[in-house]
Enzyme design. Sequence first.
Site, PDB file in Angstrom:
ATOM      1  N   CYS A  83      43.353  43.577  45.657  1.00 44.01           N
ATOM      2  CA  CYS A  83      44.065  43.889  44.480  1.00 44.01           C
ATOM      3  C   CYS A  83      43.746  43.243  43.167  1.00 44.01           C
ATOM      4  CB  CYS A  83      45.535  43.533  45.072  1.00 44.01           C
ATOM      5  SG  CYS A  83      46.174  44.642  46.451  1.00 44.01           S
ATOM      6  N   HIS A  91      51.626  39.510  38.378  1.00 46.04           N
ATOM      7  CA  HIS A  91      51.394  40.093  39.706  1.00 46.04           C
ATOM      8  C   HIS A  91      52.434  40.946  40.573  1.00 46.04           C
ATOM      9  CE1 HIS A  91      48.520  41.930  42.576  1.00 46.04           C
ATOM     10  NE2 HIS A  91      49.008  40.878  43.762  1.00 46.04           N
ATOM     11  N   HIS A 148      52.815  49.085  43.408  1.00 46.46           N
ATOM     12  CA  HIS A 148      51.771  48.210  43.333  1.00 46.46           C
ATOM     13  C   HIS A 148      50.621  49.263  43.473  1.00 46.46           C
ATOM     14  CE1 HIS A 148      48.818  45.332  43.879  1.00 46.46           C
ATOM     15  NE2 HIS A 148      49.086  44.917  45.165  1.00 46.46           N
TER      16      HIS A 148
END
Length: 404
Positions: free
Chosen positions: A161, A298, A333
């Site tokens: 990610c 994040h 996400h």
Amino acid sequence: MYRVAITGIGIVSCLGNDLESVGAALRNGQSGIVVDPQRVELGFRSPLTGQIKNFDTSILSRKQRKSMPEFAVWAYASARDALEMSGLDEESLQNDQSGLIYGCDSSCLAAIEQVEALLQRGETKGIGSGQIFRSMTSTVTMNLNTLLKTRGACWTLSSACSSSGHAVGQAADLIRMGRQERMICGGAQEVNWQSMCSFDGLGAFSAQLDDPATASRPFDADRDGLVPSGGAASVILERYDLAEKRGATILGELLGYGFSSDGAQLSVPSEDGLSRAMRSALQQSGLATGEIDYLCAHATATPAGDAAEATNIRRVFGDTTPDISALKALTGHELWMSGAAQVVYTAIMAQQGFTAASYNFNQADAGTAGLNIIRETRLRSPGKVLCNSAGFGGTNSSLVIAFS
């Protein structure tokens, strides 16, 4: 060492497929998260997902799309829009000084499709050559290289990610070191149930299904997991002096890129890894912590992940943190594309004159306390920004950007 300008951005997101609609969603708190009926039927624990809507695939011909999974077409669309904003023409890209780096860490659906074709037909010759290129992790850059005819750097960066955060940072480094003059960079992530089965099986997703728009709750005491999403984000980086010389509109300057790895666990972030990436990015930028006025976190809304990021932020900024928001409350996400998407989202805010709130945040817990989290949209542009991304395996990326 050369300065690095941002001259174009493009996005295909669950918030919209153009800068105006995405900006409006960020400003007004309009979520792109839905319940997917197919995932309900299949028995997913959590059928929540970001959803790409009203995307027109006819921007490319059927022949061109033959070697491209859906998310590579999204990447092309976002790159095309970013290039249009930058004012770079085709001729200026077709040389050794123009390159591509994208973050991508899977092409799951294409691999499944070719196996299904074999099982159905009982032979391989009917699968088709396009599936080879659709199923490769580097599918975005190999297809964009063919379509845009760049002749410089061309590779895909794979680091879970943080993939596209590293892609933007590495692209900037190539320009900073004089290896390339302009870079098309970003990230892409497929949105389909096939790529999310194992994640769902781990219980990593939010199970708050009553109101999908409030299911993703970064930093909040009631967070219970992430919501998967995806799309594509593209950023045009150029050598600053060359961008000025051609009269380009400079959206911002990428001042610093920092990276680190935890050297610890596969799926649980450490309490110091991300802080080392942030410090490295700040050091390269030449800025002090007090000069950062906005941090795009994040924060994925997982209990352990958000607490670890909060600890890392406090390690760098102490008791006085900059304004912080976690945009995954609206987008879910976006996995491999999330680092580049943060650059695009913050650039949109800077262009449209606001700083987005951290929606669905009501109360911190012991792990996330002490952060200056924005609860309401602020009608001022972010100036000097730090963007974080992190991934499985303990890989961390931080970018420092100054917007014009």
